[in-house]
Design a protein around this motif. Structure first.
Motif, mmCIF file in Angstrom:
data_model
loop_
_atom_site.group_PDB
_atom_site.id
_atom_site.type_symbol
_atom_site.label_atom_id
_atom_site.label_comp_id
_atom_site.label_asym_id
_atom_site.label_seq_id
_atom_site.Cartn_x
_atom_site.Cartn_y
_atom_site.Cartn_z
ATOM 1 N N HIS A 17 -1.254 -37.633 54.187
ATOM 2 C CA HIS A 17 -1.757 -36.262 54.026
ATOM 3 C C HIS A 17 -0.584 -35.294 53.982
ATOM 4 O O HIS A 17 0.376 -35.443 54.725
ATOM 5 C CB HIS A 17 -2.673 -35.861 55.192
ATOM 6 C CG HIS A 17 -3.913 -36.669 55.282
ATOM 7 N ND1 HIS A 17 -4.933 -36.556 54.381
ATOM 8 C CD2 HIS A 17 -4.281 -37.629 56.159
ATOM 9 C CE1 HIS A 17 -5.900 -37.412 54.707
ATOM 10 N NE2 HIS A 17 -5.517 -38.082 55.779
ATOM 11 N N GLY A 18 -0.662 -34.302 53.119
ATOM 12 C CA GLY A 18 0.307 -33.228 53.118
ATOM 13 C C GLY A 18 1.339 -33.261 52.012
ATOM 14 O O GLY A 18 2.169 -32.368 51.927
ATOM 15 N N ARG A 19 1.320 -34.301 51.195
ATOM 16 C CA ARG A 19 2.293 -34.401 50.084
ATOM 17 C C ARG A 19 3.738 -34.249 50.565
ATOM 18 O O ARG A 19 4.534 -33.559 49.950
ATOM 19 C CB ARG A 19 1.994 -33.376 49.005
ATOM 20 C CG ARG A 19 0.810 -33.688 48.144
ATOM 21 C CD ARG A 19 0.757 -32.738 46.948
ATOM 22 N NE ARG A 19 -0.241 -33.178 45.999
ATOM 23 C CZ ARG A 19 -1.347 -32.511 45.722
ATOM 24 N NH1 ARG A 19 -1.589 -31.363 46.303
ATOM 25 N NH2 ARG A 19 -2.203 -32.984 44.841
ATOM 26 N N ASP A 97 -5.079 -32.211 48.212
ATOM 27 C CA ASP A 97 -4.154 -33.027 48.995
ATOM 28 C C ASP A 97 -3.927 -34.322 48.221
ATOM 29 O O ASP A 97 -4.609 -34.587 47.231
ATOM 30 C CB ASP A 97 -4.743 -33.319 50.384
ATOM 31 C CG ASP A 97 -3.706 -33.774 51.399
ATOM 32 O OD1 ASP A 97 -2.487 -33.745 51.078
ATOM 33 O OD2 ASP A 97 -4.095 -34.172 52.506
#
Length: 114
Positions: A17-19, A97
């Motif tokens: 998650h969150g790149r 996301d």
């Protein structure tokens, strides 16, 4: 100085998650360097700190990788990092996301003294 390639390791790292490309890259390097334990450098009259460690990271957005942070994962040697196009980004259902997969190649070389 002539460098002799002694070890090549590959690894994969994921940020779910969150790149966060840097986190994925750090995990890929960690994965690669924990496949083996090097002891042969003593036969060469060298120490682990004499290693040159070349790290190539493949991610979809190479500019998003903090190369110094990636190199901080290395326990020994002098590191050099390059980020190139590769890896994979899989968007979630909403498109806000993504899962990021980074690939790493870690090459350990020693100066042969010539």
């Amino acid at each position: 100085m002539a460098l002799v390639r002694c070890v090549t390791e590959m690894g994969m790292g994921v940020d779910v998650h969150g790149r966060d490309y840097t986190t994925a890259a750090q995990r890929a390097v960690f994965d690669a360097i924990h496949h083996s334990s090097l002891g042969f450098q003593r036969m060469l009259g060298k120490t682990a700190d004499d290693m040159r460690v070349d790290v190539t990271i493949g991610v979809p957005n190479p500019g998003a990788v903090d190369k110094d942070a990636v190199l901080s994962v290395l326990p020994h040697g002098t590191g050099h990092c390059e980020a190139v196009a590769g890896g994979l980004e899989v968007p979630n259902e909403r498109g806000d996301d993504a899962l990021v997969i980074a690939n790493a190649v870690v090459i350990v070389s020693f100066d042969d003294g010539s």
